[in-house]
Scaffold this motif. Structure first.
Motif, PDB file in Angstrom:
ATOM      1  N   CYS A 331       0.800  -1.409   0.243  1.00 27.11           N
ATOM      2  CA  CYS A 331       0.100  -0.292  -0.484  1.00 27.11           C
ATOM      3  C   CYS A 331       1.135   1.683  -0.202  1.00 27.11           C
ATOM      4  N   HIS A 343      -6.749   1.753  -1.434  1.00 22.85           N
ATOM      5  CA  HIS A 343      -7.986   1.833  -0.676  1.00 22.85           C
ATOM      6  C   HIS A 343      -9.474   2.788  -1.199  1.00 22.85           C
ATOM      7  N   ILE A 350     -11.302  -4.014  -3.071  1.00 21.44           N
ATOM      8  CA  ILE A 350     -10.571  -4.415  -1.905  1.00 21.44           C
ATOM      9  C   ILE A 350     -11.857  -5.108  -1.395  1.00 21.44           C
ATOM     10  N   THR A 354     -11.445  -9.172   0.176  1.00 25.15           N
ATOM     11  CA  THR A 354     -11.481  -9.672   1.365  1.00 25.15           C
ATOM     12  C   THR A 354     -12.763  -9.740   1.836  1.00 25.15           C
ATOM     13  N   GLU A 361      -5.579  -8.075   3.995  1.00 26.92           N
ATOM     14  CA  GLU A 361      -5.105  -7.076   4.249  1.00 26.92           C
ATOM     15  C   GLU A 361      -4.160  -6.990   5.214  1.00 26.92           C
ATOM     16  N   ARG A 362      -2.867  -7.202   5.190  1.00 28.62           N
ATOM     17  CA  ARG A 362      -2.120  -7.677   6.428  1.00 28.62           C
ATOM     18  C   ARG A 362      -1.023  -6.474   6.430  1.00 28.62           C
ATOM     19  N   ARG A 365       0.162  -4.669   3.328  1.00 27.45           N
ATOM     20  CA  ARG A 365      -0.294  -4.902   2.066  1.00 27.45           C
ATOM     21  C   ARG A 365      -1.014  -5.769   1.915  1.00 27.45           C
ATOM     22  N   ILE A 366      -1.729  -6.377   0.980  1.00 24.53           N
ATOM     23  CA  ILE A 366      -2.597  -6.364   0.100  1.00 24.53           C
ATOM     24  C   ILE A 366      -2.273  -7.610  -1.230  1.00 24.53           C
TER      25      ILE A 366
END
Ligand code: SF4
Length: 385
Positions: A331, A343, A350, A354, A361-362, A365-366
């Motif tokens: 991101c 976003h 997204i 998700t 998403e963590r 990072r996606i």
């Protein structure tokens, strides 16, 4: 300030055309090998302008079957590239990775030793299948034993970074038969394994027999289901043997990911040399002609297409190419590159993926989940603006 550059060199010759192949490659006609090598070196010398701003970081000699050439020709081509970028007080030639694609049946000890001396430090030895019947069906020129011999020779000659390509999804292939191929490959511990699903391309001999419309619904469904099971098994087995699936079709031991291919997925700068080779330099995409005669007549100047990418195209490429990789989209990098929050640009996509568990998403990072990577093409489509 120099930027990194990856160089792809296309060799459009093969001993014989495989039944499934639609790449720009064909058996050479008399005189073509020399004419092409000369034209290629001319194009390399004329690309010297890039040395003002770029350092070469990776080189990939692909095709076709580059190993069909005498090794002295590869040395000549790499020396030309080196002198073009090195003998200047501007760019430099310090590639971390120099790969050559080879076909079993076209390698010998002298050739491999010459490759080493020329600076080639990575081999990609196409196997496709360890089943000789499948190799015949594919129209390959070699047997499994030829591949084994090439692997042994390559190790003896000191190559410690080797990729092997395998094809899944052949009609009649089963999870068991593919696992047998995998195990036979694993016996030689290549550092990198690429597993591609067969794509039946129009215009190939394979299309005559296996075109999707020629199969009954039952056959097509069974084929698709078997391929899905093969992919799941492949993931399981390779992970057990210490390979990380770092891209949809690519597995590597730690630290052995293809640096060259990562440049494509990260939208780095790359220069394609030779017939049909594509380039992306400073967000301008261009490709050379597919015509042999046009290329030989004007190796630097036979561009068949050129396009300056729009901001939307750049963002789309950045997002969907990154989703192919296990790292996914950063991101922060997206914001640094485009000055926009990912976003906001991809709010709907997204949220959709998700919530369904296909994207995660963590840590900024996606990326695709294990389930998501299997339907990555569908996810990627939602990231095209
Ligand atoms: S060796 Fe590779 S490039 Fe050549 S015909 Fe076969 S699949 Fe195509």
């Amino acid at each position: 300030m120099y930027k990194d550059l990856s160089v792809y060199i296309h060799i459009p010759f093969c001993v014989k055309k495989c039944n499934y192949c639609d790449f720009v490659s064909a058996p050479p006609e008399p005189g073509q090998l020399k004419a092409y090598a000369d034209a290629l070196c001319k194009e390399i010398k004329l690309s010297a302008a890039y040395a003002d701003n770029f350092n070469i970081k990776t080189v990939f000699i692909g095709g076709g079957t580059p190993s069909l050439y005498d090794s002295s020709v590869m040395t000549y081509i790499l020396d030309t590239l080196k002198s073009t970028f090195e003998n200047r007080r501007r760019g430099s030639y310090i590639p971390e990775e120099v790969t050559i694609e080879c076909n079993p049946g076209t390698l010998d000890r002298n050739k491999l030793s010459d490759y080493k001396r020329a600076g080639i430090n990575r081999l990609s030895i196409g196997l496709q299948s360890a089943d000789d019947k499948e190799l015949k069906l594919l129209g390959r020129i070699h047997t499994y034993e030829d591949w084994e011999k090439s692997m042994k020779l390559a190790r003896e000659c000191g190559f410690n970074n080797i990729n092997t390509d395998i094809i899944s999804g052949l009609l009649g292939q089963t999870v068991e038969s593919f696992e047998d191929t995998l195990k036979k490959v694993l016996a030689y511990s290549p550092e990198h394994i690429s597993v591609y699903s067969l794509i039946v391309e129009e215009g190939t001999p394979f299309y005559e027999t296996y075109a999707p419309e020629k199969l009954s619904k039952e056959e097509a469904d069974k084929w698709e289901e078997e391929d899905r099971l093969i992919y799941e098994m492949t993931n399981r087995v390779l992970s057990k043997y210490g390979y990380d699936r770092y891209e949809i079709s690519n597995y590597a031991k730690k630290g052995c990911e293809s640096r060259h291919n990562m440049v494509y997925w990260r939208r780095g700068n790359y220069l394609g040399l030779g017939i049909s080779a594509a380039s992306l330099i400073n967000d301008v995409r261009f490709a050379n002609t597919d015509s042999f005669s046009e290329y030989i007549a004007a190796p630097y100047g036979s561009i068949k297409s050129k396009e300056v990418l729009t901001e939307d195209e750049k963002m789309s490429e950045s997002a969907f190419l990154a989703l192919r990789t296990s790292y996914g989209i950063s991101c922060k990098k997206f914001y640094d590159d485009f000055g926009k929050d990912i976003h906001e640009i991809y709010a709907e996509a997204i949220k959709k993926w998700t919530e369904s568990g296909m994207l995660i998403e963590r840590d900024g990072r996606i990326f695709c989940s294990e389930k998501g990577i299997n339907i990555c093409n569908m996810i990627m489509a939602d990231f095209v603006l």
